[in-house]
Design an enzyme around this catalytic site. Sequence first.
Site, PDB file in Angstrom:
ATOM      1  N   ASP A  25       0.880  -1.163   0.000  1.00 32.31           N
ATOM      2  CA  ASP A  25       0.000   0.000   0.000  1.00 32.31           C
ATOM      3  C   ASP A  25       0.921   1.217   0.000  1.00 32.31           C
ATOM      4  O   ASP A  25       1.483   1.575   1.029  1.00 32.31           O
ATOM      5  CB  ASP A  25      -0.880  -0.040   1.264  1.00 32.31           C
ATOM      6  CG  ASP A  25      -1.743   1.213   1.409  1.00 32.31           C
ATOM      7  OD1 ASP A  25      -1.695   2.084   0.520  1.00 32.31           O
ATOM      8  OD2 ASP A  25      -2.465   1.305   2.416  1.00 32.31           O
ATOM      9  N   LYS A  87       3.146  11.040  -3.587  1.00 33.20           N
ATOM     10  CA  LYS A  87       2.114  10.365  -4.364  1.00 33.20           C
ATOM     11  C   LYS A  87       1.262  11.361  -5.148  1.00 33.20           C
ATOM     12  O   LYS A  87       0.771  11.062  -6.231  1.00 33.20           O
ATOM     13  CB  LYS A  87       1.223   9.579  -3.405  1.00 33.20           C
ATOM     14  CG  LYS A  87       0.250   8.637  -4.083  1.00 33.20           C
ATOM     15  CD  LYS A  87      -0.434   7.802  -3.025  1.00 33.20           C
ATOM     16  CE  LYS A  87      -1.495   6.902  -3.597  1.00 33.20           C
ATOM     17  NZ  LYS A  87      -2.111   6.097  -2.528  1.00 33.20           N
ATOM     18  N   GLU A 186      -7.157   0.657  -4.723  1.00 29.89           N
ATOM     19  CA  GLU A 186      -7.198   0.577  -3.257  1.00 29.89           C
ATOM     20  C   GLU A 186      -8.549   0.082  -2.725  1.00 29.89           C
ATOM     21  O   GLU A 186      -8.589  -0.813  -1.878  1.00 29.89           O
ATOM     22  CB  GLU A 186      -6.826   1.935  -2.651  1.00 29.89           C
ATOM     23  CG  GLU A 186      -5.329   2.205  -2.773  1.00 29.89           C
ATOM     24  CD  GLU A 186      -4.963   3.670  -2.639  1.00 29.89           C
ATOM     25  OE1 GLU A 186      -5.846   4.476  -2.290  1.00 29.89           O
ATOM     26  OE2 GLU A 186      -3.799   4.015  -2.890  1.00 29.89           O
ATOM     27  N   ASP A 208     -12.937   5.633   2.797  1.00 30.25           N
ATOM     28  CA  ASP A 208     -11.514   5.680   3.118  1.00 30.25           C
ATOM     29  C   ASP A 208     -11.143   7.072   3.616  1.00 30.25           C
ATOM     30  O   ASP A 208     -10.992   8.008   2.829  1.00 30.25           O
ATOM     31  CB  ASP A 208     -10.715   5.306   1.857  1.00 30.25           C
ATOM     32  CG  ASP A 208      -9.206   5.305   2.093  1.00 30.25           C
ATOM     33  OD1 ASP A 208      -8.758   5.753   3.167  1.00 30.25           O
ATOM     34  OD2 ASP A 208      -8.474   4.857   1.189  1.00 30.25           O
TER      35      ASP A 208
END
Lengths: 626, 107
Positions: A25, A87, A186, A208
């Site tokens: 992850d 990211k 994800e 999330d």
Amino acid sequence: MALLQISEPGQSTAPHERRLAAGIDLGTTNSLIASVRSGVAETLADADGDHLLPSVVRYTTEGPPLVGRIALDAETTDPLNTIASVKRLMGRGVGDVKSLGAHLPYEFVPGTSDMPLLHTCRGDISPVEVSADILRVLKTRAEQTLGGELDGVVITVPAYFDDAQRQATRDAGKLAGLQVLRLLNEPTAAAVAYGLDRGSEGVTAIYDLGGGTFDISILRLNRGVFEVMATAGDTALGGDDIDRVVAQWIMQEAGIGEDAGHGALRHLMQVARTAKEALTEVPATTVSVPVAGADDWSGSLTREQFDELVSPLVQKTLSPCRRVLRDAGIRVSDVQAVVLVGGSTRVPLVRSKVAGFFGRDPLVDIDPDRVVAVGAAIQADILAGNKPDDDMLLLDVIPLSLGLETMGGLAEKIIPRNTTIPTARAQEFTTFKDGQTAMSLHVVQGERELVSDCRSLGQFELRDIPPMVAGSARIRVSFQVDADGLLNVTAEEQVKGVQSSIEVKPSYGLNDREIETMLKDSMAHAQDDMEQRRLREQQVEADRVLEALEAALAEDGDQLLEAGERRRIDAAAAALRQAGKGPDYRVIRRAIEDVEQASSDYVDRRMNENIRKAMAGHRVDEFESS
Amino acid sequence: MAITLTESAASRVKTFLENRGSGVGLRLGVKTTGCSGMAYVIEYADEIEDDDVIFEDHGIKVIVSPKSLVYLDGTELDYAREGLNEGFTFSNPNAKDLCGCGESFNI
């Protein structure tokens, strides 16, 4: 002495053949690595017992880059060389970064390609390299824990990542020396961790709430394949915001001003976070902070007070939830499971609000920080071949259609875009000319109708086709794309079995801008393309008709045609030849019809003549008996 | 004739079996592959065959086929840590030499 793990019945591998696989992850704030050992997927800890690796890299003039907590500690003292949240930069062009740039403290320099580079004391570094440095640390941790080299990994990416961002993530994996078996969305990984892929179909919501971002995704499982129906979220809402409101409350209560200094504010955030974490377990906690020039302040924060403070933030997550349901075209009651991901979903208020909104209790059994990595590890284990592959998931898609050039410079699509991979499609083609013994195959990628507007991927030739009349040879062309996106094109002649093939990497070197431009162009030029396609098709048809006519005339035109007929046919053919050079497909089509009409008697006569020739010397009863 | 488990091995097996949610015990065996003749097999057992030999130690059923038992008799299964890595180890009185990696052995 080797340390052995328990296998599933009958799945024991020979020594040295055990395939070590891991799920990663690669998060904005934290990264994790997990692996399946003795049938259980677990995240792997470092030597200090920490599972979460802060996604922060610090470059120094000497020695290898520092990754994780050690880099995080230097974030304030050495901000230009300490890269966090990389990211957000993956697969972005210079232009995209400028729009994000206001929030980022780094110095950007334009690179040779479209990719922006970060200026550090170690030189100019790309976001891909920064990510690779994080991955390298996780790789080492896994190899030390599992006792061998990793055979393959699955890396997770947000569902909304485009092809360029995905490619950049893949490149980072490669750079870190990892074999990326697949990228996994994800939310899909979270669903896999809960075994929701074992059902036959259903709709799942993945909520999330991470450190700095909020994502809500709606997935639909259909025949073992998860499809992302819709995603929404807020890129600036997360656990850090919760800490901030708690810190502000403390400042207000303790009488600390905004001018308290950077170190004191950082400490306040830390105290706020500790209080938040404590309140997930207990109904009240004591908070104490030092106050400059006074005694330490100490006070009590109850869960009720806390809920009141963070309620506006939690409420803010519900409007994307409503939006995502609308985008997916479903009602709340259609959602069969809700999965919580991200450390901030531990807050009891978040759980109760989510349960209230969806009208059902969310799944919380797996640690929300680790659930994505756990799902990725389960996938990696299957892909590495350690499990019977009856539960293979097909999740990657082809970003742009793949096809072949056909006569007239047209692109014939064999595999349409958005097809899940691995995949294989085949189509039969034929020769265009009598006695044709070779065929050139041009593999192209793109959505446009003309080859000249698509991207050329490669060319190869099929030789030794047995000479036949035009249109009677059968050439089977197969397109195969494996799980890595590698394309293999094979052409096989069906009579003699001669074969030829080529292998290419379709998305290699295409950046998001290029892919986007290609897609936009295909929309903008849809009408033009249609016209062009019709024109080229009619031109090819005209050539074919003229060629056939000439061959026939050369053979028996003089015997079967009177001078007048011959003149009419020649005139129509000349008109067609002329029209074929023009830009209007309708004119060409009419000219073709004229030629067909002018020669229809001639064609009939040829047919009769051929039948007569074929039957000559035979008796009628020979045909009757057969 | 016996095969035993250390307490730490037994507790790990128990946890793994609970997490897995099914299985009657642990199957141990040997296979004739590997770089040094024989290799250990360690698997979850879902079924017990008619001629299997069953040992029970620390509440864990250890299932061995008679063919494998010849090579495994007297073995103690342990659970060990080496740095970050952890896993099961066989201490087998029958094994004469191990290959370099320790995954296979000779008798």
